[in-house]
Design an enzyme around this catalytic site. Structure first.
Site, PDB file in Angstrom:
ATOM      1  N   TYR A  98       0.566   0.397  -8.213  1.00  0.00           N
ATOM      2  CA  TYR A  98      -0.526  -0.179  -7.422  1.00  0.00           C
ATOM      3  C   TYR A  98      -1.720  -0.366  -8.351  1.00  0.00           C
ATOM      4  O   TYR A  98      -1.965   0.459  -9.240  1.00  0.00           O
ATOM      5  CB  TYR A  98      -0.894   0.763  -6.257  1.00  0.00           C
ATOM      6  N   TYR A 151      -8.596 -12.698   4.158  1.00  0.00           N
ATOM      7  CA  TYR A 151      -8.888 -11.273   4.317  1.00  0.00           C
ATOM      8  C   TYR A 151     -10.026 -11.014   5.312  1.00  0.00           C
ATOM      9  O   TYR A 151      -9.868 -11.268   6.498  1.00  0.00           O
ATOM     10  CB  TYR A 151      -9.162 -10.692   2.920  1.00  0.00           C
ATOM     11  N   TRP A 152     -11.184 -10.515   4.876  1.00  0.00           N
ATOM     12  CA  TRP A 152     -12.266 -10.177   5.800  1.00  0.00           C
ATOM     13  C   TRP A 152     -13.282 -11.297   5.972  1.00  0.00           C
ATOM     14  O   TRP A 152     -14.372 -11.065   6.487  1.00  0.00           O
ATOM     15  CB  TRP A 152     -12.972  -8.907   5.320  1.00  0.00           C
ATOM     16  N   GLU A 182      -0.856  -6.783   9.121  1.00  0.00           N
ATOM     17  CA  GLU A 182      -2.102  -6.194   8.623  1.00  0.00           C
ATOM     18  C   GLU A 182      -3.310  -6.839   9.279  1.00  0.00           C
ATOM     19  O   GLU A 182      -4.256  -6.165   9.685  1.00  0.00           O
ATOM     20  CB  GLU A 182      -2.154  -6.380   7.103  1.00  0.00           C
ATOM     21  N   ASP A 240     -13.553  -5.162   2.654  1.00  0.00           N
ATOM     22  CA  ASP A 240     -13.677  -5.312   1.206  1.00  0.00           C
ATOM     23  C   ASP A 240     -14.445  -6.548   0.749  1.00  0.00           C
ATOM     24  O   ASP A 240     -15.390  -6.452  -0.022  1.00  0.00           O
ATOM     25  CB  ASP A 240     -12.282  -5.354   0.575  1.00  0.00           C
ATOM     26  N   ARG A 271      -6.486 -13.731  -0.174  1.00  0.00           N
ATOM     27  CA  ARG A 271      -6.982 -12.471  -0.730  1.00  0.00           C
ATOM     28  C   ARG A 271      -8.327 -12.668  -1.431  1.00  0.00           C
ATOM     29  O   ARG A 271      -8.746 -13.803  -1.677  1.00  0.00           O
ATOM     30  CB  ARG A 271      -5.963 -11.920  -1.729  1.00  0.00           C
ATOM     31  N   TYR A 296       0.845  -1.203   0.000  1.00  0.00           N
ATOM     32  CA  TYR A 296       0.000   0.000   0.000  1.00  0.00           C
ATOM     33  C   TYR A 296       0.880   1.253   0.000  1.00  0.00           C
ATOM     34  O   TYR A 296       1.138   1.845   1.050  1.00  0.00           O
ATOM     35  CB  TYR A 296      -0.913  -0.012   1.221  1.00  0.00           C
ATOM     36  N   ASP A 305      -7.228   4.523   7.125  1.00  0.00           N
ATOM     37  CA  ASP A 305      -5.918   4.225   7.702  1.00  0.00           C
ATOM     38  C   ASP A 305      -5.326   5.476   8.351  1.00  0.00           C
ATOM     39  O   ASP A 305      -4.808   5.417   9.477  1.00  0.00           O
ATOM     40  CB  ASP A 305      -4.960   3.734   6.619  1.00  0.00           C
TER      41      ASP A 305
END
Length: 437
Positions: A80, A357-358, A401, A166, A201, A26, A33
């Site tokens: 990115y 991830y989430w 993270e 996300d 991911r 990132y 953030d």
């Protein structure tokens, strides 16, 4: 020592007027953030905390939105994905000169500004508050007017990335209705799976849908008129709106310091809490759930989003009791002495994924919000348990993270900014005497 690790992480991620989330994946400035990072910086580098927030708000759009990414123009094209060339913010009449994305993230910035001021209430901090206050008000006005698609007092998110979570299972149903083909991603280079295993991911199909949603918004020059008639993803999110309510409470504290009237902020905060309870609290499940504005239905996944309204100081007692019970259930495992970290998704669900991830892993920022909510509503015992668990994650794995929700192993990017920053806040909070671990 954990404090030295956190400070070193933030110093290494500092980039002339902001902190990058991580040096690996990132490389630009991310909106929420920066808010969380400012909370931590206030403990050790207060002047940087204000530079962090003011740097972000210099890229605020004329309509009041605060973009979720402010791109560093010094970096080469392709550094990115999706980068500034994909977002093409210059197409929008309200966009700033700096290249940015066109979407937003949860408005935790007013709370960050208030906490930074409380930590060091200096003349410089007061001057920074005066400069930021009208920008924070404009941010809230944008969400309350341009994004109230449902017409009942809540802001909607137009992309899963705006929620901050996300690829949460909360978004599976509305995302499934977005036409997309995973093969689209062959035209792009995903940087995330170069730095982390693909199994950790979002999938290529997820990303194809993310790209399709951005393209829909971008091709309309990021306008918010007639979203209901043309945009494929419209959801009222509990965390996003709880953050908007807390922002109004923070602005009510800031207003007298800058010569403004706190009354309208208190009134708006009360309206947001009322709308959140009416529209997103499900009496059947006794938790908060997002509402898909395309179908009108609440989305059934039990995620950490449903715990976030605890941060509202005026959340009614029945809802406080219900959300605390949800947090203490086997789904999330909150306790005065926690056996495992707080997951981002119901750990009893058949599609719980501890690595992706989430969809299962534990994250410092949402745990910090839940802990703050527990303290707000007098549950210091549970807040202490959660705080010890959070400190233990970093003690065992470093400032990652996110973390494995069973083993606590570090996942995602190392040396992550908000993990370091919120660790500093935990270590400085005297309400949790065991936080030093």
């Amino acid at each position: 020592m954990l404090r030295r690790l956190a400070v070193a992480t933030l110093d290494a991620n500092w980039e002339h007027d902001h902190t990058v989330p991580s040096r690996t994946l990132y490389p630009h400035q991310w909106s929420w953030d920066s808010a969380f990072i400012a909370i931590g910086l206030a403990h050790v580098r207060p002047e940087r905390a204000w530079r962090e927030l003011e740097g972000l708000f210099r890229a605020q759009w004329a309509d009041g939105r605060v973009p979720h990414i402010v791109f560093n123009p010094r970096l080469p094209v392709g550094a990115y994905f999706p980068g500034p060339e994909f977002w093409a913010s210059a197409r929008a009449a309200d966009a700033p000169a700096a290249p940015t994305s066109g979407i937003v993230q949860p408005p935790v910035h007013a709370l960050a500004a208030w906490l930074a001021y409380l930590r060091v209430p200096s003349a410089a901090a007061h001057a920074a508050l005066r400069r930021l206050y009208p920008r924070l008000v404009a941010q809230q006005r944008y969400l309350a007017t341009r994004r109230d698609v449902g017409g009942d007092g809540l802001a909607c998110v137009v992309h899963p990335w705006e929620s901050g979570l996300d690829n949460s299972p909360a978004w599976d149903a509305p995302l499934a209705a977005v036409p997309a083909d995973a093969a689209v991603m062959r035209a792009y280079r995903r940087h995330d799976i170069a730095h982390a295993p693909a199994a950790h991911r979002p999938t290529d199909l997820d990303y194809a849908r993310y790209v399709a949603i951005v393209a829909s918004y971008r091709d309309a020059a990021y306008r918010d008129d007639d979203l209901a008639g043309r945009h494929p993803f419209l959801v009222e999110c509990p965390l996003f709106n709880a953050a908007a309510g807390v922002a109004e409470h923070a602005l009510a504290r800031i207003a007298p310091l800058v010569g403004a009237d706190p009354g309208p902020h208190r009134e708006r905060a009360a309206r947001i809490t009322d709308a959140l309870v009416r529209r997103l609290y499900d009496p059947a499940t006794r938790t908060f759930q997002p509402r898909d504005l395309r179908t009108g239905r609440l989305l059934p996944a039990r995620t950490v989003l449903g715990l976030a309204p605890l941060i509202l100081p005026d959340l009614p007692a029945p809802q406080v009791e219900a959300v605390v019970a949800e947090a203490r259930s086997a789904r999330f495992g909150l306790a005065a002495r926690m056996e495992r970290p707080l997951p981002s998704y119901d750990r009893t669900a058949p599609d719980f994924e501890p690595l992706r991830y989430w969809r299962g892993p534990s994250w410092m920022n949402v745990a910090w919000l839940v802990r703050r909510g527990l303290l707000t509503h007098g549950r210091a015992d549970l807040a202490a348990g959660l705080g010890r668990s959070m400190v233990g994650l970093v003690a065992g794995a470093g400032c990652h993270e996110y973390f494995h929700p069973d083993t606590g192993a570090g996942l995602g990017s190392p040396a992550f900014g908000w993990t370091a920053a919120l660790l500093l806040d935990l270590l400085a909070d005297r309400r949790d005497p065991d936080a030093e671990g």
